[in-house]
Design a protein around this motif. Structure first.
Motif, PDB file in Angstrom:
ATOM      1  N   LEU A   1      95.959  87.127 107.996  1.00 29.71           N
ATOM      2  CA  LEU A   1      97.379  86.354 107.976  1.00 29.71           C
ATOM      3  C   LEU A   1      98.048  87.088 109.241  1.00 29.71           C
ATOM      4  O   LEU A   1      98.856  86.265 109.843  1.00 29.71           O
ATOM      5  CB  LEU A   1      97.902  86.364 106.880  1.00 29.71           C
ATOM      6  CG  LEU A   1      97.414  85.819 105.781  1.00 29.71           C
ATOM      7  CD1 LEU A   1      98.154  85.581 104.411  1.00 29.71           C
ATOM      8  CD2 LEU A   1      97.023  84.080 106.136  1.00 29.71           C
TER       9      LEU A   1
ATOM     10  N   ARG B   1      99.367  84.473 112.145  1.00 26.89           N
ATOM     11  CA  ARG B   1     100.622  84.413 112.696  1.00 26.89           C
ATOM     12  C   ARG B   1     100.661  84.378 114.255  1.00 26.89           C
ATOM     13  O   ARG B   1     101.883  84.115 114.858  1.00 26.89           O
ATOM     14  CB  ARG B   1     101.649  85.672 112.230  1.00 26.89           C
ATOM     15  CG  ARG B   1     101.550  85.287 110.612  1.00 26.89           C
ATOM     16  CD  ARG B   1     102.914  86.221 109.951  1.00 26.89           C
ATOM     17  NE  ARG B   1     102.689  85.969 108.563  1.00 26.89           N
ATOM     18  CZ  ARG B   1     102.043  86.953 107.710  1.00 26.89           C
ATOM     19  NH1 ARG B   1     101.468  87.915 108.272  1.00 26.89           N
ATOM     20  NH2 ARG B   1     102.044  86.744 106.551  1.00 26.89           N
TER      21      ARG B   1
ATOM     22  N   LYS C   1     100.656  84.322  94.929  1.00 25.44           N
ATOM     23  CA  LYS C   1     101.755  84.526  96.071  1.00 25.44           C
ATOM     24  C   LYS C   1     100.809  84.710  97.342  1.00 25.44           C
ATOM     25  O   LYS C   1     101.180  84.125  98.372  1.00 25.44           O
ATOM     26  CB  LYS C   1     102.438  86.029  96.036  1.00 25.44           C
ATOM     27  CG  LYS C   1     103.058  86.483  97.343  1.00 25.44           C
ATOM     28  CD  LYS C   1     104.145  85.650  97.476  1.00 25.44           C
ATOM     29  CE  LYS C   1     105.198  86.113  98.418  1.00 25.44           C
ATOM     30  NZ  LYS C   1     106.205  84.988  98.879  1.00 25.44           N
ATOM     31  N   LEU C   2      99.481  85.222  97.204  1.00 24.36           N
ATOM     32  CA  LEU C   2      98.615  85.443  98.462  1.00 24.36           C
ATOM     33  C   LEU C   2      98.107  83.885  98.772  1.00 24.36           C
ATOM     34  O   LEU C   2      97.738  83.681  99.806  1.00 24.36           O
ATOM     35  CB  LEU C   2      97.603  86.384  98.117  1.00 24.36           C
ATOM     36  CG  LEU C   2      97.836  87.755  98.143  1.00 24.36           C
ATOM     37  CD1 LEU C   2      96.713  88.681  97.515  1.00 24.36           C
ATOM     38  CD2 LEU C   2      98.479  88.432  99.374  1.00 24.36           C
TER      39      LEU C   2
ATOM     40  N   GLU D   1      99.696  81.211  98.314  1.00 25.51           N
ATOM     41  CA  GLU D   1     100.929  80.357  98.991  1.00 25.51           C
ATOM     42  C   GLU D   1     100.968  80.777 100.444  1.00 25.51           C
ATOM     43  O   GLU D   1     101.123  80.062 101.482  1.00 25.51           O
ATOM     44  CB  GLU D   1     102.152  81.050  98.325  1.00 25.51           C
ATOM     45  CG  GLU D   1     103.385  79.758  98.698  1.00 25.51           C
ATOM     46  CD  GLU D   1     104.571  80.220  97.765  1.00 25.51           C
ATOM     47  OE1 GLU D   1     105.396  79.346  97.877  1.00 25.51           O
ATOM     48  OE2 GLU D   1     104.632  81.129  96.935  1.00 25.51           O
ATOM     49  N   GLU D   2     100.740  82.269 100.740  1.00 23.58           N
ATOM     50  CA  GLU D   2     100.754  82.682 102.020  1.00 23.58           C
ATOM     51  C   GLU D   2      99.780  81.938 103.062  1.00 23.58           C
ATOM     52  O   GLU D   2      99.829  81.758 104.053  1.00 23.58           O
ATOM     53  CB  GLU D   2     100.647  84.133 102.045  1.00 23.58           C
ATOM     54  CG  GLU D   2     101.894  84.958 101.629  1.00 23.58           C
ATOM     55  CD  GLU D   2     101.908  86.446 101.583  1.00 23.58           C
ATOM     56  OE1 GLU D   2     100.980  86.804 102.219  1.00 23.58           O
ATOM     57  OE2 GLU D   2     102.875  87.099 101.110  1.00 23.58           O
ATOM     58  N   TRP D   3      98.494  81.811 102.264  1.00 22.29           N
ATOM     59  CA  TRP D   3      97.372  81.296 102.973  1.00 22.29           C
ATOM     60  C   TRP D   3      97.741  79.653 103.635  1.00 22.29           C
ATOM     61  O   TRP D   3      97.454  79.257 104.439  1.00 22.29           O
ATOM     62  CB  TRP D   3      96.197  81.336 102.196  1.00 22.29           C
ATOM     63  CG  TRP D   3      94.986  82.355 102.512  1.00 22.29           C
ATOM     64  CD1 TRP D   3      95.088  83.523 101.853  1.00 22.29           C
ATOM     65  CD2 TRP D   3      94.160  82.335 103.436  1.00 22.29           C
ATOM     66  NE1 TRP D   3      94.196  84.384 102.301  1.00 22.29           N
ATOM     67  CE2 TRP D   3      93.508  83.551 103.359  1.00 22.29           C
ATOM     68  CE3 TRP D   3      93.813  81.530 104.345  1.00 22.29           C
ATOM     69  CZ2 TRP D   3      92.322  83.650 104.208  1.00 22.29           C
ATOM     70  CZ3 TRP D   3      92.633  81.640 105.327  1.00 22.29           C
ATOM     71  CH2 TRP D   3      91.899  82.996 105.106  1.00 22.29           C
TER      72      TRP D   3
ATOM     73  N   GLU E   1     100.626  78.372 103.827  1.00 19.74           N
ATOM     74  CA  GLU E   1     101.555  78.538 104.968  1.00 19.74           C
ATOM     75  C   GLU E   1     101.205  78.860 105.989  1.00 19.74           C
ATOM     76  O   GLU E   1     101.450  78.116 107.174  1.00 19.74           O
ATOM     77  CB  GLU E   1     102.660  79.425 104.450  1.00 19.74           C
ATOM     78  CG  GLU E   1     103.630  79.090 103.383  1.00 19.74           C
ATOM     79  CD  GLU E   1     104.652  80.439 103.116  1.00 19.74           C
ATOM     80  OE1 GLU E   1     104.541  81.274 103.548  1.00 19.74           O
ATOM     81  OE2 GLU E   1     105.676  79.961 102.325  1.00 19.74           O
TER      82      GLU E   1
END
Length: 555
Positions: free
Chosen positions: A269, A273, A294-295, A297-299, A301
């Protein structure tokens, strides 16, 4: 006696000449236990069926031995392997042009092939290819493919000999392939270079390729060749972060399966970015297995594809209901802005404690999903999904194109009784005309339909899911003592005339972990309930068959 045409053929004979009917008949024969010998006999004795029977017989293969045996007898021989006693087929000489005539006739009929370490039963039936047969065939064919119409290749490298395995891979890489699934073992440096060169050369002719999965130990040479194939699908399990980051820039990748840990995710990630919005830009489907919500969700995003419409998400730790609600709300907001999700599967591999109430899913948790136009929703969050009839009705109206709906039909059972009733399923039949699979715990009381049933009327007033194949799952739902299983079966068969089976969580508990403090009566199988569900499965399936016949007669 049936009237004959001017050419003397009967109506039955003319029907049997219809290719579509021939394919249906041959596919049914193949599904039987003795289907292959029957197809072979049909191909030899019925001229009208010969071509279709041969196509069906050769369509899917698990060995090249039957094809090798089509060479003249002076080209191959069969002996018994002293090590395991199985028959071993080898080539005695390189086939000439005339020897290939019969082989090519059958090779062109093979569309699917699964090669790897064959089970003993298959070896006992077909024998095994030994010696340098693959090398000899490759030399004899030159640049021509062995299977010119092959569409699906699944190959697990046995690694008896690297040269033989390489020759076999070269033989199987046909320009007509659309799906390739390869499991490789570790190659020597020289062989890895040869494999990479083979894939690079194959890239020039792979015009039909749509899905590629290569699973192999870390090997930069082969990984680079796979990456350059221009595929649409890839499976990334335990791949280096650099490889994933490079792959994410591809504009042709449409499907990806990813399984990574927390540390690898952080590294990937960070690189995502820095890509300025080009992280998996053309993705349509992502299957993601990761530790926490949570991880996950970050993926999501980080993925910037506006075409992403299918998600399969697996987490290892169950998420609290409030966190899951926020996740769904964020997912819907992002997808509605850049494109809608139509298929969603969410699974937690671990179940929440029965003593915990913060994990229980309510209609509020799922409310945001009603904004999507879903065709598939499968939720197994590791906690009870406590929805009611009102939510099911709103879901039915919100998702008219729904095909599959599964809500908490998992193995583990909970104390709370389901709030959805049998009547509460009717809106799904009214609004979701394409639904073919429904699985959720619901109350099995069918007394509300007793009056119509006793009067000889249709219990559900003509509503149904159609006559297409239908699977009904009831999860851990129970059947109360004294319940009329015959009435329940009659209602289910009327609602689901295409019913193929009723699936229950009872009887599938498996081994109970001793360390689980919540193990109790809910984890102990009740054979009485299991037997009742088996009875309902038999009753309802047979009644549904009668319902289908009734509708056919009416139509």
């Amino acid at each position: 006696m049936e009237p004959a045409q001017d050419d003397g053929t009967s109506a039955v004979t003319r029907c049997l000449r219809v290719p579509e009917l021939q394919h249906i008949i041959c596919d049914m024969i193949r599904s039987y236990l003795d289907g292959l010998p029957t197809l072979a006999a049909l191909a030899c004795t019925a001229r009208v069926f010969s071509e279709v029977a041969l196509d069906t017989l050769w369509n899917t293969q698990s060995s090249l031995v039957p094809l090798i045996k089509c060479f003249p007898a002076n080209v191959w021989e069969e002996t018994q392997d002293d090590d395991d006693g199985f028959r071993a087929v080898t080539l005695k000489a390189e086939p000439n042009v005339d020897d290939w005539t019969r082989v090519k006739l059958y090779a062109s009929r093979i569309r699917v092939i699964h090669l790897g370490a064959p089970p003993p039963g298959l070896l006992r039936y077909t024998g095994k290819m030994m010696g340098d047969a693959a090398i000899v065939l490759r030399k004899s064919l030159g640049s021509f493919p062995l299977l010119p119409n092959l569409q699906l290749l699944k190959w697990g490298q046995v690694l008896v000999n690297e040269a033989q395995d390489l020759a076999l891979l070269q033989l199987l890489l046909s320009p007509s392939l659309s799906l390739v699934d390869v499991v490789m073992k570790e190659w020597s440096n020289e062989s890895a270079q040869a494999v990479a060169f083979t894939l690079s050369e194959y890239r020039k002719s792979a015009t039909q390729l749509r899905s590629v999965t290569f699973s192999l130990p870390p090997c930069a040479t082969i990984e680079a060749a796979v990456r350059d194939l221009g595929y649409h699908q890839q499976s990334l399990h335990n791949m280096p972060p650099e490889f994933v980051a490079h792959l994410s820039e591809s504009h042709s990748l449409q499907r990806v399966s990813i399984k990574v840990d927390r540390e690898t995710t952080i590294q990937i990630l960070e690189k995502a970015r820095a890509t300025n919005g080009s992280f998996f830009p053309s993705l349509r489907h992502i299957s993601l297995h990761i530790e926490t919500l949570k991880l996950c969700e970050e993926w999501l995003e980080a993925v910037r594809s506006p075409m992403l419409d299918s998600l399969a998400l697996v987490i290892d730790e169950p998420a609290p209901a409030t966190a899951l609600q926020s996740f769904f709300e964020g997912l819907v907001q992002r997808r509605l802005h850049s494109g809608s999700v139509h298929k969603l599967r969410f699974v937690s591999t671990k179940a929440a404690s029965r003593m915990s109430t913060k994990h229980h899913i309510t209609p509020t948790t799922l409310e945001s999903l009603l904004q999507l136009d879903l065709t598939t929703l499968q939720l197994e969050p590791g906690a009870p999904i406590d929805v009611d009839n009102a939510f099911i009705e709103r879901a039915a109206c919100a998702w008219p194109n729904l095909r599959t709906l599964e809500l908490g039909a998992e193995l583990r059972r909970y104390n709370a009784s389901p709030r959805v009733t049998l009547e509460g399923l009717l809106p799904l039949a009214e609004h979701c005309i394409n639904l073919t699979a429904l699985a959720l715990p619901f109350m099995t009381d069918a007394s509300a339909f007793r009056e119509r049933f006793d009067a000889g009327k249709r219990p559900v007033k003509g509503l149904s899911f159609g006559c297409g194949p239908f699977v009904l799952g009831v999860g851990g739902a129970t059947i109360n003592a004294g319940s009329d299983t015959f009435l329940f079966s009659a209602v289910v068969s009327d609602l689901c005339p295409g019913l193929r089976s009723v699936q229950t969580a009872w009887g599938r508990a498996g081994k109970i972990e001793r360390g689980d403090l919540s193990v109790g009566d809910l984890d102990r199988e009740d054979r009485t309930i299991e037997d009742k569900w088996r009875q309902i499965d038999r009753f309802a399936s047979e009644m549904a068959r009668v319902r289908r016949q009734e509708r056919m007669w009416v139509e």
